[in-house]
Write an enzyme that holds these catalytic residues in place. Structure first.
Site, short mmCIF file in Angstrom:
data_model
loop_
_atom_site.label_atom_id
_atom_site.label_comp_id
_atom_site.label_asym_id
_atom_site.label_seq_id
_atom_site.Cartn_x
_atom_site.Cartn_y
_atom_site.Cartn_z
N GLU A 317 39.38 38.68 -10.51
CA GLU A 317 40.61 37.94 -8.75
C GLU A 317 39.85 36.95 -8.91
O GLU A 317 39.58 36.24 -7.75
CB GLU A 317 40.13 39.04 -8.12
CG GLU A 317 40.47 40.16 -8.06
CD GLU A 317 40.38 40.92 -7.12
OE1 GLU A 317 38.99 41.31 -6.19
OE2 GLU A 317 41.02 42.45 -6.83
N ARG A 350 28.61 43.12 -11.41
CA ARG A 350 29.99 44.26 -11.51
C ARG A 350 31.56 44.58 -12.36
O ARG A 350 31.70 43.44 -13.28
CB ARG A 350 31.00 43.54 -10.26
CG ARG A 350 30.05 43.06 -9.12
CD ARG A 350 31.07 42.58 -7.47
NE ARG A 350 31.46 43.90 -6.90
CZ ARG A 350 32.89 43.56 -6.13
NH1 ARG A 350 33.27 42.54 -6.74
NH2 ARG A 350 33.38 44.41 -5.67
N LYS A 398 32.62 50.39 -9.15
CA LYS A 398 33.79 51.29 -8.21
C LYS A 398 32.99 52.96 -8.05
O LYS A 398 33.58 52.94 -9.14
CB LYS A 398 34.32 50.47 -8.40
CG LYS A 398 34.33 48.78 -7.21
CD LYS A 398 36.05 48.59 -6.63
CE LYS A 398 35.29 47.39 -6.17
NZ LYS A 398 36.98 46.62 -5.97
N ASP A 403 39.96 50.89 -7.02
CA ASP A 403 39.71 50.23 -5.91
C ASP A 403 39.14 50.98 -4.47
O ASP A 403 40.34 50.63 -3.48
CB ASP A 403 40.72 48.55 -6.00
CG ASP A 403 40.26 47.81 -5.30
OD1 ASP A 403 38.81 47.68 -4.69
OD2 ASP A 403 40.59 47.02 -3.90
N GLU A 431 38.49 49.35 4.42
CA GLU A 431 39.48 49.12 3.88
C GLU A 431 41.02 49.42 3.96
O GLU A 431 42.11 49.14 4.63
CB GLU A 431 39.24 48.01 2.75
CG GLU A 431 40.52 46.92 2.01
CD GLU A 431 39.75 46.22 0.51
OE1 GLU A 431 38.72 46.19 -0.41
OE2 GLU A 431 40.90 45.75 0.16
C1 GCV Z 1 35.85 40.75 -2.43
C2 GCV Z 1 39.82 44.22 -3.72
C3 GCV Z 1 39.37 43.34 -2.23
C4 GCV Z 1 38.72 42.06 -2.30
C5 GCV Z 1 37.84 42.80 -2.95
C6 GCV Z 1 38.22 43.34 -4.09
C7 GCV Z 1 36.18 42.88 -5.11
O1 GCV Z 1 40.00 43.91 -4.54
O2 GCV Z 1 40.73 43.68 -2.21
O3 GCV Z 1 38.98 42.59 -0.64
O4 GCV Z 1 36.80 41.45 -3.33
O5 GCV Z 1 37.94 44.11 -4.06
O6 GCV Z 1 35.79 44.01 -4.77
O7 GCV Z 1 35.60 42.19 -5.41
#
Ligand code: GCV
Length: 755
Positions: A317, A350, A398, A403, A431
């Site tokens: 990202e 990560r 994760k 997500d 979230e």
């Molecule tokens: C911290 C998702 C969330 C992002 C987050 C990302 C991550 O995409 O929407 O806000 O960024 O996960 O875990 O790195």
């Protein structure tokens, strides 16, 4: 000044006095603004039990040769005083019904007890034990380490707060994972990415000079549930935190947390050597870059000798990483590992990586349904490096492959990296779970993942046993025996839901998710119900009706949100960017895998993402036994159906209904459960304090409206494909699809201004 004082009349002095007295009185009342969390320690309201507890703890012997033991003793004495309305001080000689606390080095009785009766108690585990010694009844709180004693104190106090018997104790407990860490996605400007509880609790501008009492309260709350680490900055990192100015601030926090056994970690931005170090590159194989990180670590450890290490989001990202320089995840992670190793620090690297290419240059256009399956990418990126990371690296995964959705199958990485320690990453902040206003108890979600069997090393290789290391490295662990063998790194992280709201989490029930995370990181064998039970008793009341009603609400809440948001395996169909509300129609994000349409794939035939060999074949990333259980759309567990199958609108479900009707009914049942939750909550009027009662009532009202909104918007949208009528029995949409599509939320919280 004098003149102004002269203008005071007798009347105004009297009024001032009255106001001051009123303030003093109200300050003494137990305020239920939620700040006290589960650490309320109100006087035991059952007279018989109170008398019993008072007799059982007639005296305390608690030597305190360290800051941690001092914190533990003060905690014990203060809380006993408020629980029992009885002032105790620590004395030097034993008496009958005496509580003795300490370690082998503070007490020969404890030294003997641990070596003779609890030889397996290790690390930071604790013991609560009663025995007769020289004709005296002793209640012993013991551990090998000072922090273990603090954990034992909190465990003992938990027994009292939850009204448990304490006459004959023989409880020992050791943490099943070593690193139990809260990850804050807090920015240096005090915004919190995906935070719904106000601003960041870290007041960077005032640190290090000003130590907010909340930092101490925070450390205490975390210690009470066994959390022993905190990553204080966002994974979307800012190199500034590694500059000398900010390191002084971090040091101040570390100093506060140390007595509570909490280590501080930072997120490391991969480009820091360029951003703040004056180097031209951040290439992990460049000797100057390696040296820069070594020097940085030396600097950090000179300030914070127990610094925990780094959490790194790389090549994901938009974050820079080793691939920016043509290198690999191992090159990057191992560079940090080498810099941290001499100091005993760790790297949490990560695995949330799903195509390092920036959106603009990505080959995956917004409308490209044949774009690579994001589900498969972390596995593809990381499995080639299994066994190649340095021993002080944990790969943080994760819980699911996409997500933090309301429901996901477990990430296939958990069954595929036998030579690499994997760390669980759960998200406590909601979230995708109703954000700041929905009551969703997450422990059932956590448990569903932890208890899932990966079959990675035969049957019984649950995700939890992969995380605690026992699936690969040790014989099956018997939780009844406190045997902790030497192990590779183990850990669990929870993305924090804490902000500067007075009650920490905005929704009073958000506290339960923080609590449950800590308890499960300590002992993943606990059930969601057990954890709810103890949390409710400590947070609200021991009243039987209150406990059972709140527990029912909590236990139903996760399935409710799955049903009114993403039933039957739907995923990632929320609003773009802020992720608030439904948006299954969205199809214009800059890359395909940010679009809801990419995930649900609804068409005239049916709905769902085919991940079988006929589709993306993501199922191949699981062990054969797991693959088998999800491979056939007729036998696949229906809760994961659309995760793996594109089924027709008239697909026959296990209960005999066609898929479309089942989908509509699930949406309706989610709404019905929220209405039921409201009725249950209303029945508690006289049992819950006014402030929290009305707060939760209002939030449930919002939750009901938003559940209906999700149902209406999703059903109307999917109906444009199914062309089938909405079955009778459910409330009908009260607006057009166009109306739902037109809604905009430019100031929805949690985006931190950074999105
Ligand atoms: C911290 C998702 C969330 C992002 C987050 C990302 C991550 O995409 O929407 O806000 O960024 O996960 O875990 O790195």
């Amino acid at each position: 000044m004098w003149n102004r004082m002269q203008t005071f009349s007798v009347g105004s002095v009297f009024r001032t006095l009255m106001v001051t007295c009123t303030l003093l009185v109200s300050l003494r009342l137990p305020a239920e603004d939620g700040h006290r969390l589960w650490l309320r320690y109100d006087r035991i309201d059952d007279a018989a039990l109170l008398a019993q507890y008072r007799n059982a703890v007639a005296a305390v012997v608690f030597p305190t040769p360290s800051p941690t033991l001092l914190v533990a003793r003060n905690e014990l004495l203060d809380d006993l005083e408020s629980l029992l309305s009885k002032k105790l001080t620590s004395q030097t000689s034993l008496a009958d019904n005496c509580l003795l606390a300490g370690t082998p080095s503070t007490s020969p009785i404890i030294a003997k007890l641990l070596s003779s009766q609890y030889p397996g108690l290790a690390g930071d585990g604790y013991l609560l034990h009663t025995q007769q010694t020289e004709g005296k009844h002793l209640l012993i709180i013991a551990a090998h380490s000072d922090i273990g004693v603090l954990y034992g104190v909190f465990a003992f106090l938990r027994l009292l707060q939850t009204h448990q018997p304490i006459q004959n104790l023989s409880v020992s407990s050791s943490p099943l994972t070593q690193h139990r860490i809260l990850d804050h996605w807090d920015n240096l400007n005090r915004t919190v990415e995906r935070g719904y509880a106000g601003a960041s609790i870290w007041n960077w501008h005032l640190l290090p000079g000003y130590i907010d009492q909340r930092y101490i309260d925070y450390a205490r709350a975390n210690a009470s549930i066994g959390v022993n680490g905190t990553v204080v900055t966002n994974v979307n990192a800012n190199s500034l935190v590694l500059t000398p100015l900010y390191l002084q601030k971090v040091r101040a926090l570390a100093d506060v947390f140390r007595p509570y056994g909490i280590r501080v970690y930072l997120t490391a931005k991969f480009s820091a050597p360029v951003d703040i170090g004056g180097l031209k590159t951040a290439d992990p194989l460049d000797p100057a870059v390696q040296q820069w990180w070594k020097d940085k670590c030396n600097e950090i450890y000179s300030l914070i000798p127990d610094f925990g290490g780094f959490l790194v989001k790389a090549n994901s990202e938009g974050q820079p990483g080793p691939q920016t320089y043509g290198r690999t995840h191992t090159d990057g992670a191992n560079m940090f590992a080498d810099a941290l190793a001499p100091h005993g620090g760790i790297v949490m690297w990560r695995a949330f990586v799903y195509d390092a290419r920036p959106a603009a240059t990505s080959s995956t256009s917004a409308h490209d349904m044949a774009a690579p399956d994001r589900f498969k990418q972390a596995y593809a990126e990381f499995t080639p490096f299994d066994g190649k990371f340095k021993p002080n690296v944990l790969i943080q995964v994760k819980n699911g492959p996409i997500d933090f959705q309301p429901r996901e199958p477990f990430s296939p990485l958990f069954g595929a990296m036998s030579r690499t320690p994997l760390m669980m990453e759960f998200q406590l902040t909601q979230e995708y779970l109703g954000q700041g206003t929905h009551l969703v108890y997450e422990a059932p979600l956590f448990k569903e993942v932890l208890d899932a069997d990966t079959y990675a090393n035969g049957k019984g290789s649950t995700v939890a046993r992969v995380i605690d290391g026992s699936a690969y490295h040790f014989p099956m662990r018997d939780p009844a025996q406190d045997v902790r063998l030497s192990s590779p790194l183990t850990g669990m992280a929870g993305v924090s839901n804490i902000g500067n709201e007075r009650n920490w989490t905005n929704h009073p029930f958000g506290q339960a998710n923080w609590y449950a995370f800590g308890r499960l990181a300590w002992d993943h064998t606990l059930s969601a119900r057990e954890i709810a039970d103890e949390w409710i008793r400590q947070t609200f009341s021991n009243d039987a009706a209150a406990v059972s009603t709140i527990e029912k609400i909590m236990m139903a809440s996760r399935e409710a949100i799955v049903n009114y948001m993403t039933p039957l395996g739907l995923h990632h169909i929320m609003g773009y960017n802020h992720h608030f509300g439904p948006g299954p129609w969205l199809d214009n994000a800059s890359r395909a895998d940010w679009n809801p349409v990419y995930y649900h794939r609804a068409d005239a035939y049916g709905i769902g993402f085919d991940r079988t060999p006929a589709g993306s074949n993501a199922l191949a990333q699981y062990q054969p036994q797991v693959r088998q259980q999800w491979l056939d759309s007729n036998t696949c567990d229906e809760k994961f159906l659309l995760w793996f199958h594109h089924v027709s609108w008239s697909h026959k479900m296990k209960d005999g209904q066609i898929f479309w009707n089942e989908l509509c009914n699930r949406y309706q049942s989610g709404v019905d459960t929220v209405k039921w939750m409201q009725r249950q909550w209303q029945s508690l009027t006289s049992l819950i304090d006014k402030e929290r009662f009305s707060q939760v009532s209002m939030f449930l009202g919002i939750q009901e409206k938003e559940a209906e909104w999700w149902r209406n918007a999703c059903i109307l949208y999917f109906q444009t494909f199914s062309r089938m009528p909405i079955p009778a029995g459910g409330g009908g949409p009260d607006q057009t699809l166009e109306y739902y599509k037109s809604l905009r939320f430019p100031y929805a919280p949690g985006t931190g201004g950074s999105l």
